[in-house]
Design a protein around this motif. Structure first.
Motif, mmCIF file in Angstrom:
data_model
loop_
_atom_site.group_PDB
_atom_site.id
_atom_site.type_symbol
_atom_site.label_atom_id
_atom_site.label_comp_id
_atom_site.label_asym_id
_atom_site.label_seq_id
_atom_site.Cartn_x
_atom_site.Cartn_y
_atom_site.Cartn_z
ATOM 1 N N ARG A 62 0.829 -1.218 0.000
ATOM 2 C CA ARG A 62 0.000 0.000 0.000
ATOM 3 C C ARG A 62 0.862 1.267 0.000
ATOM 4 O O ARG A 62 2.010 1.245 0.444
ATOM 5 N N TYR A 63 0.258 2.333 -0.520
ATOM 6 C CA TYR A 63 0.906 3.645 -0.484
ATOM 7 C C TYR A 63 0.001 4.588 0.298
ATOM 8 O O TYR A 63 -1.212 4.603 0.088
ATOM 9 N N ARG A 64 0.622 5.385 1.130
ATOM 10 C CA ARG A 64 -0.127 6.498 1.704
ATOM 11 C C ARG A 64 0.580 7.769 1.241
ATOM 12 O O ARG A 64 1.781 7.944 1.500
ATOM 13 N N VAL A 65 -0.155 8.616 0.543
ATOM 14 C CA VAL A 65 0.438 9.833 -0.018
ATOM 15 C C VAL A 65 -0.093 11.024 0.767
ATOM 16 O O VAL A 65 -1.312 11.163 0.937
ATOM 17 N N ILE A 66 0.811 11.859 1.238
ATOM 18 C CA ILE A 66 0.345 13.045 1.970
ATOM 19 C C ILE A 66 0.968 14.304 1.375
ATOM 20 O O ILE A 66 2.059 14.271 0.815
ATOM 21 N N SER A 67 0.233 15.394 1.488
ATOM 22 C CA SER A 67 0.821 16.692 1.139
ATOM 23 C C SER A 67 0.221 17.740 2.061
ATOM 24 O O SER A 67 -0.863 17.542 2.614
ATOM 25 N N ARG A 68 0.950 18.843 2.204
ATOM 26 C CA ARG A 68 0.528 19.857 3.180
ATOM 27 C C ARG A 68 -0.783 20.508 2.793
ATOM 28 O O ARG A 68 -1.566 20.904 3.633
ATOM 29 N N ARG A 69 -1.024 20.642 1.481
ATOM 30 C CA ARG A 69 -2.242 21.334 1.059
ATOM 31 C C ARG A 69 -3.308 20.389 0.521
ATOM 32 O O ARG A 69 -4.367 20.834 0.094
ATOM 33 N N GLY A 70 -2.978 19.100 0.455
ATOM 34 C CA GLY A 70 -3.968 18.134 -0.018
ATOM 35 C C GLY A 70 -4.174 18.164 -1.524
ATOM 36 O O GLY A 70 -5.109 17.567 -2.048
ATOM 37 N N GLN A 71 -3.300 18.873 -2.253
ATOM 38 C CA GLN A 71 -3.404 18.875 -3.725
ATOM 39 C C GLN A 71 -2.866 17.539 -4.229
ATOM 40 O O GLN A 71 -1.973 16.961 -3.620
ATOM 41 N N PHE A 72 -3.371 17.091 -5.362
ATOM 42 C CA PHE A 72 -2.911 15.812 -5.897
ATOM 43 C C PHE A 72 -2.758 15.950 -7.409
ATOM 44 O O PHE A 72 -3.691 16.374 -8.088
ATOM 45 N N VAL A 73 -1.574 15.596 -7.910
ATOM 46 C CA VAL A 73 -1.307 15.798 -9.341
ATOM 47 C C VAL A 73 -2.249 14.936 -10.192
ATOM 48 O O VAL A 73 -2.609 13.827 -9.811
ATOM 49 N N GLU A 74 -2.646 15.483 -11.324
ATOM 50 C CA GLU A 74 -3.512 14.726 -12.238
ATOM 51 C C GLU A 74 -2.729 14.327 -13.475
ATOM 52 O O GLU A 74 -1.724 14.949 -13.819
ATOM 53 N N GLY A 75 -3.263 13.340 -14.173
ATOM 54 C CA GLY A 75 -2.682 12.968 -15.462
ATOM 55 C C GLY A 75 -3.099 14.007 -16.507
ATOM 56 O O GLY A 75 -4.168 14.612 -16.406
ATOM 57 N N ARG A 76 -2.231 14.209 -17.481
ATOM 58 C CA ARG A 76 -2.518 15.193 -18.525
ATOM 59 C C ARG A 76 -3.547 14.624 -19.501
ATOM 60 O O ARG A 76 -3.420 13.504 -19.965
ATOM 61 N N ARG A 77 -4.596 15.424 -19.758
ATOM 62 C CA ARG A 77 -5.555 15.038 -20.792
ATOM 63 C C ARG A 77 -5.295 15.897 -22.021
ATOM 64 O O ARG A 77 -4.732 16.990 -21.921
ATOM 65 N N THR A 78 -5.692 15.396 -23.182
ATOM 66 C CA THR A 78 -5.469 16.161 -24.404
ATOM 67 C C THR A 78 -6.595 17.176 -24.545
ATOM 68 O O THR A 78 -7.730 16.819 -24.848
ATOM 69 N N VAL A 79 -6.281 18.418 -24.234
ATOM 70 C CA VAL A 79 -7.298 19.478 -24.330
ATOM 71 C C VAL A 79 -6.685 20.687 -25.022
ATOM 72 O O VAL A 79 -5.463 20.883 -25.004
ATOM 73 N N ASP A 80 -7.560 21.489 -25.627
ATOM 74 C CA ASP A 80 -7.089 22.753 -26.196
ATOM 75 C C ASP A 80 -7.011 23.778 -25.074
ATOM 76 O O ASP A 80 -7.709 23.662 -24.056
ATOM 77 N N ALA A 81 -6.168 24.785 -25.284
ATOM 78 C CA ALA A 81 -6.097 25.873 -24.306
ATOM 79 C C ALA A 81 -7.474 26.521 -24.197
ATOM 80 O O ALA A 81 -8.211 26.624 -25.190
ATOM 81 N N ALA A 82 -7.832 26.908 -22.965
ATOM 82 C CA ALA A 82 -9.088 27.651 -22.768
ATOM 83 C C ALA A 82 -8.985 28.978 -23.525
ATOM 84 O O ALA A 82 -7.903 29.351 -23.998
ATOM 85 N N ARG A 83 -10.109 29.709 -23.600
ATOM 86 C CA ARG A 83 -10.058 30.966 -24.367
ATOM 87 C C ARG A 83 -9.047 31.919 -23.720
ATOM 88 O O ARG A 83 -8.756 31.822 -22.508
ATOM 89 N N ASP A 84 -8.568 32.844 -24.528
ATOM 90 C CA ASP A 84 -7.473 33.723 -24.114
ATOM 91 C C ASP A 84 -8.030 34.841 -23.231
ATOM 92 O O ASP A 84 -7.985 36.010 -23.579
ATOM 93 N N PHE A 85 -8.529 34.464 -22.036
ATOM 94 C CA PHE A 85 -9.277 35.443 -21.234
ATOM 95 C C PHE A 85 -8.397 36.561 -20.691
ATOM 96 O O PHE A 85 -8.868 37.663 -20.440
ATOM 97 N N LEU A 86 -7.084 36.302 -20.526
ATOM 98 C CA LEU A 86 -6.224 37.359 -19.979
ATOM 99 C C LEU A 86 -5.904 38.438 -21.017
ATOM 100 O O LEU A 86 -5.366 39.494 -20.680
ATOM 101 N N ALA A 87 -6.247 38.149 -22.281
ATOM 102 C CA ALA A 87 -6.015 39.173 -23.317
ATOM 103 C C ALA A 87 -7.055 40.286 -23.215
ATOM 104 O O ALA A 87 -6.884 41.360 -23.796
ATOM 105 N N GLU A 88 -8.143 40.006 -22.476
ATOM 106 C CA GLU A 88 -9.212 41.012 -22.358
ATOM 107 C C GLU A 88 -8.843 42.011 -21.267
ATOM 108 O O GLU A 88 -8.794 41.660 -20.094
#
Ligand SMILES: Cc1cc2nc3c(=O)[nH]c(=O)nc-3n(C[C@H](O)[C@H](O)[C@H](O)COP(=O)(O)OP(=O)(O)OC[C@H]3O[C@@H](n4cnc5c(N)ncnc54)[C@H](O)[C@@H]3O)c2cc1C
Length: 471
Positions: free
Chosen positions: A227-253
């Motif tokens: 068994r593995y027990r994985v801990i982190s200070r903030r409880g974030q957990f890395v995800e696998g990369r999915r093939t997605v397009d970049a979201a819209r360029d919202f910071l350009a607005e």
């Protein structure tokens, strides 16, 4: 008009990992004059550094091959190289090689071999010398740099580049007693330390990002079925990369957010819009990433450090996703009920006979539990040069040739990477690439960022070496 015989222009690069090797490659490929390049690197092979020295086939690059070509103008270069060279190097390329994540050892071979190709094709008279030693000291005069190695060799060059990579801290005083213990792997890439843990029933993994994925993939490949027990200070957990397009360029607005708080508000609003539209959030970091450099440069140190304190963990875990093929090991162990993760903070680690007894504070209680093995996957990186014990780093600071960046991350430099000395004077012949520029650029470690930096740096150096035309 005649062109005078052109002397060799010389460049010394300290550090021959990815960033240093790629800078040499770009210099050789783009030079119009013969160059004498010296790389001072203690490792046997150039181009591998920490990330690509692993020999484990389950350690993969974290993005698709099509984004990691050494030549951004030719994204198909790496996929083609993999098809031609993968089988001879123990890797069978899948049908969709461009979207696959090759092993990191193979990527290191690609960098090493492309550097050799650049040497072979270089302008007549160009040379590349690898001095296998550690740089120990550097003296910068306005027109000349002198570097001395630990072995006593002195190298003089017109230009020098620091490509030192990242440094790891020593174990903290409360954990120092674990160093070398057979049940403790201080480094998740230490093959021998992992070998010793195969017969464990339960392993604690401290840290839940990409290093943890490497560790689980390595243990599964070794036949570990505990068994593995994985801990982190903030409880974030890395995800696998999915093939997605970049979201819209919202910071350009509109204008870019000037504070970490404004940035967070804009990102949260966009995240809600993405959820409401039923789209994949993984497109969001892809839309933000091109703005990291302008955001970082536009912010003052107070806002930069606010980002580091409050948003960094969230940014790191969303921006740096795992290759799907290696994340599968994590997903499989989870689905088999062998891997659980949660938020917890280590209070103490104590050795008791063949166990490591760990005291943890979870979100609900303080817990003490014995583990057969512990793997440190915190991916410790020491960015504050004042804390780094490396003799060359110490000597650079002591001599005043460089000074720490005001954020405490890396060293001070112009936005282009020309280093700034203790008195605030810009060196015209001493620059850095990659990790030392963390405080200048923030994201300065991944392949794509270092590739852009290496190209820009090579062009800046070469612009100083243009042939002198004599009437
Ligand atoms: C395990 C791991 C996996 C990674 N995977 C990815 C990935 O999949 N995709 C991605 O985009 N990024 C990845 N990265 C990020 C990585 O930082 C870069 O891709 C890149 O390898 C960094 O190269 P570098 O040259 O800056 O540093 P390094 O690779 O650390 O190279 C620095 C070199 O400098 C040498 N050196 C230091 N001081 C001296 C001295 N005084 N004298 C002589 N030599 C010296 C060291 O020996 C070392 O070889 C990964 C990083 C790690 C640690």
């Amino acid at each position: 008009m005649r062109i005078d015989r052109i002397p060799h222009h010389s460049v010394a690069i300290v550090g021959g990992g990815f960033a240093g090797a790629l800078t040499a490659l770009k210099l050789l490929d783009r030079a119009e004059v013969p160059l004498a390049i010296t790389i001072i690197e203690r490792r046997e092979e150039l181009g591998r550094g920490v990330a690509y020295s692993t020999t484990e086939p389950v350690h993969l690059v974290n993005g698709p091959a099509e984004i990691f070509s050494l030549y951004p103008e030719d994204p198909g270069h790496l996929p083609r190289w993999l098809v031609e060279n993968g089988p001879a190097n123990g890797w069978t390329p899948p049908a969709e090689v461009g979207s696959s994540s090759p092993p990191r050892y193979l990527y290191g071979t690609y960098v090493r071999d492309e550097l050799a190709r650049a040497v072979a094709n270089a302008r007549l008279g160009s040379t590349l010398r690898h001095i296998r030693s550690s740089a120990a000291a550097l003296v910068a005069a306005p027109n000349r740099i002198r570097i001395t190695t630990a072995g006593g060799t002195a190298i003089e060059a017109d230009e020098a580049v620091l490509a030192l990579g990242v440094f790891q801290p020593r174990l903290s005083s409360s954990e120092a007693h674990l160093a070398g213990h057979s049940r403790f792997a201080a480094n998740p890439w230490d093959a021998r330390a992992l070998d010793r843990l195969v017969d464990c029933d339960e392993i604690l993994l401290i840290g839940s990002s990409l290093s943890m994925v490497d560790a689980v993939a390595s243990m599964e490949a070794r036949g570990y079925r505990g068994r593995y027990r994985v801990i982190s200070r903030r409880g974030q957990f890395v995800e696998g990369r999915r093939t997605v397009d970049a979201a819209r360029d919202f910071l350009a607005e509109g204008p870019l957010p000037a504070t970490a708080r404004d940035l967070l508000a804009r990102v949260k609003a966009e995240r809600r819009a993405i959820s409401a539209a039923g789209a994949d959030w993984q497109g969001l970091p892809l839309a933000i990433r091109p703005y990291i450099l302008p955001l970082w440069k536009g912010a003052n140190d107070g806002e930069r450090l606010r980002f580091v304190r409050h948003l960094r963990a969230f940014w790191d875990v969303t921006a740096h996703r795992a290759a799907p093929e290696s994340h599968e090991a994590v997903a499989t162990a989870t689905s088999q009920g062998r891997l659980e993760y949660g938020r917890a903070r280590i209070l103490s680690l104590a050795v008791e006979e063949s166990h490591i007894v760990v005291k943890l504070r979870t979100t609900t209680r303080v817990e003490t539990a014995p583990f057969d093995g512990v793997i440190d996957c915190r991916g410790h990186q020491l960015h504050d040069w004042r804390q780094i014990a490396d003799p060359f780093v110490k000597s650079l600071l002591a001599s005043g040739e460089v000074r720490p960046h005001s954020t405490g991350y890396g060293i001070d430099a112009t936005p282009e990477g020309d280093l700034i000395n203790e008195e605030g004077r810009v060196h015209r012949n001493l620059s850095a690439v990659g990790h030392p520029l963390r405080g200048v650029a923030w994201e300065s470690s991944s392949i794509t960022e270092q590739r852009a930096q290496a190209i820009a740096l090579a062009d800046r150096i070469l612009a100083k070496f243009t042939p002198v035309r004599v009437a």
